[in-house]
Design a protein around this motif. Structure first.
Motif, PDB file in Angstrom:
ATOM      1  N   LYS A   1      17.347  10.572   9.413  1.00  0.00           N
ATOM      2  CA  LYS A   1      17.286  10.306   7.975  1.00  0.00           C
ATOM      3  C   LYS A   1      15.879   9.875   7.571  1.00  0.00           C
ATOM      4  O   LYS A   1      15.367  10.283   6.541  1.00  0.00           O
ATOM      5  CB  LYS A   1      18.292   9.225   7.576  1.00  0.00           C
ATOM      6  N   GLY A   2      15.251   9.045   8.398  1.00  0.00           N
ATOM      7  CA  GLY A   2      13.884   8.605   8.120  1.00  0.00           C
ATOM      8  C   GLY A   2      12.911   9.769   8.111  1.00  0.00           C
ATOM      9  O   GLY A   2      12.071   9.886   7.211  1.00  0.00           O
ATOM     10  N   LEU A   3      13.022  10.650   9.118  1.00  0.00           N
ATOM     11  CA  LEU A   3      12.142  11.820   9.175  1.00  0.00           C
ATOM     12  C   LEU A   3      12.384  12.744   7.991  1.00  0.00           C
ATOM     13  O   LEU A   3      11.444  13.280   7.396  1.00  0.00           O
ATOM     14  CB  LEU A   3      12.372  12.598  10.484  1.00  0.00           C
ATOM     15  N   LEU A   4      13.654  12.918   7.645  1.00  0.00           N
ATOM     16  CA  LEU A   4      13.988  13.765   6.507  1.00  0.00           C
ATOM     17  C   LEU A   4      13.428  13.188   5.219  1.00  0.00           C
ATOM     18  O   LEU A   4      12.863  13.914   4.396  1.00  0.00           O
ATOM     19  CB  LEU A   4      15.505  13.920   6.415  1.00  0.00           C
ATOM     20  N   THR A   5      13.542  11.884   5.057  1.00  0.00           N
ATOM     21  CA  THR A   5      12.992  11.215   3.871  1.00  0.00           C
ATOM     22  C   THR A   5      11.481  11.400   3.807  1.00  0.00           C
ATOM     23  O   THR A   5      10.923  11.697   2.743  1.00  0.00           O
ATOM     24  CB  THR A   5      13.348   9.720   3.882  1.00  0.00           C
TER      25      THR A   5
ATOM     26  N   ILE B   1       3.580  18.237  -6.374  1.00  0.00           N
ATOM     27  CA  ILE B   1       2.808  17.602  -7.456  1.00  0.00           C
ATOM     28  C   ILE B   1       1.355  18.058  -7.402  1.00  0.00           C
ATOM     29  O   ILE B   1       0.763  18.413  -8.421  1.00  0.00           O
ATOM     30  CB  ILE B   1       2.926  16.065  -7.381  1.00  0.00           C
ATOM     31  N   ALA B   2       0.769  18.074  -6.196  1.00  0.00           N
ATOM     32  CA  ALA B   2      -0.623  18.519  -6.041  1.00  0.00           C
ATOM     33  C   ALA B   2      -0.780  19.977  -6.454  1.00  0.00           C
ATOM     34  O   ALA B   2      -1.745  20.345  -7.130  1.00  0.00           O
ATOM     35  CB  ALA B   2      -1.077  18.322  -4.598  1.00  0.00           C
ATOM     36  N   LEU B   3       0.187  20.810  -6.071  1.00  0.00           N
ATOM     37  CA  LEU B   3       0.140  22.225  -6.434  1.00  0.00           C
ATOM     38  C   LEU B   3       0.233  22.397  -7.948  1.00  0.00           C
ATOM     39  O   LEU B   3      -0.507  23.191  -8.541  1.00  0.00           O
ATOM     40  CB  LEU B   3       1.277  22.977  -5.749  1.00  0.00           C
ATOM     41  N   THR B   4       1.118  21.641  -8.572  1.00  0.00           N
ATOM     42  CA  THR B   4       1.268  21.711 -10.028  1.00  0.00           C
ATOM     43  C   THR B   4      -0.026  21.325 -10.724  1.00  0.00           C
ATOM     44  O   THR B   4      -0.453  21.979 -11.682  1.00  0.00           O
ATOM     45  CB  THR B   4       2.419  20.787 -10.487  1.00  0.00           C
ATOM     46  N   LYS B   5      -0.671  20.276 -10.231  1.00  0.00           N
ATOM     47  CA  LYS B   5      -1.953  19.849 -10.818  1.00  0.00           C
ATOM     48  C   LYS B   5      -2.994  20.948 -10.689  1.00  0.00           C
ATOM     49  O   LYS B   5      -3.769  21.203 -11.614  1.00  0.00           O
ATOM     50  CB  LYS B   5      -2.443  18.566 -10.154  1.00  0.00           C
ATOM     51  N   GLN B   6      -3.027  21.610  -9.516  1.00  0.00           N
ATOM     52  CA  GLN B   6      -4.006  22.687  -9.314  1.00  0.00           C
ATOM     53  C   GLN B   6      -3.736  23.863 -10.253  1.00  0.00           C
ATOM     54  O   GLN B   6      -4.662  24.458 -10.806  1.00  0.00           O
ATOM     55  CB  GLN B   6      -3.970  23.178  -7.859  1.00  0.00           C
TER      56      GLN B   6
ATOM     57  N   LYS C   1       9.738  13.866   5.131  1.00  0.00           N
ATOM     58  CA  LYS C   1       9.464  15.276   4.819  1.00  0.00           C
ATOM     59  C   LYS C   1       9.686  15.560   3.337  1.00  0.00           C
ATOM     60  O   LYS C   1       8.893  16.260   2.709  1.00  0.00           O
ATOM     61  CB  LYS C   1      10.356  16.200   5.662  1.00  0.00           C
ATOM     62  N   VAL C   2      10.768  15.022   2.778  1.00  0.00           N
ATOM     63  CA  VAL C   2      11.049  15.240   1.356  1.00  0.00           C
ATOM     64  C   VAL C   2       9.945  14.625   0.506  1.00  0.00           C
ATOM     65  O   VAL C   2       9.456  15.233  -0.450  1.00  0.00           O
ATOM     66  CB  VAL C   2      12.433  14.661   0.975  1.00  0.00           C
ATOM     67  N   THR C   3       9.510  13.421   0.868  1.00  0.00           N
ATOM     68  CA  THR C   3       8.428  12.761   0.138  1.00  0.00           C
ATOM     69  C   THR C   3       7.145  13.571   0.244  1.00  0.00           C
ATOM     70  O   THR C   3       6.444  13.778  -0.751  1.00  0.00           O
ATOM     71  CB  THR C   3       8.207  11.338   0.688  1.00  0.00           C
ATOM     72  N   SER C   4       6.855  14.046   1.441  1.00  0.00           N
ATOM     73  CA  SER C   4       5.650  14.852   1.666  1.00  0.00           C
ATOM     74  C   SER C   4       5.702  16.140   0.842  1.00  0.00           C
ATOM     75  O   SER C   4       4.718  16.525   0.204  1.00  0.00           O
ATOM     76  CB  SER C   4       5.526  15.181   3.149  1.00  0.00           C
TER      77      SER C   4
END
Length: 95
Positions: free
Chosen positions: A30-34, A45-50, A36-39
């Motif tokens: 669950k921690g790893l999944l969280t 968000i970075a892609l949208t800004k670009q 990955k989802v956050t990443s």
């Protein structure tokens, strides 16, 4: 008679240990999944800004091109006026 193999208490303890291991594994997954989802969220968000920056750049580039065309007309008009003034200057020198 001496019981052979695991006793009921040892079997319960082993089952409890397996349950604890599964719980720890579940928490780590669950921690790893969280993470990955956050990443992935951060990457989106970075892609949208670009993309927004790129579309803004295209808009600014189009505006600069329109301004350049307007300046080109002004330059051509000025060049025509300079030619006419050169002709007038030549005529005045003859007089």
């Amino acid at each position: 008679a001496v019981p052979r193999g695991p006793t009921k208490m040892a079997a319960a303890s082993a089952a409890g240990g397996a349950s604890d291991a599964q719980a720890r594994f579940g928490h780590s997954v669950k921690g790893l999944l969280t993470e990955k989802v956050t990443s992935c969220g951060t990457d989106v968000i970075a892609l949208t800004k670009q993309v927004l920056k790129g579309s803004r750049s295209a808009e600014l580039l189009g505006q600069a091109a329109r301004n350049m065309v307007m300046q080109e007309d002004a330059i051509l008009h000025s060049e025509d006026s300079l030619r006419k003034m050169a002709i007038i200057t030549t005529h005045l020198q003859y007089q």
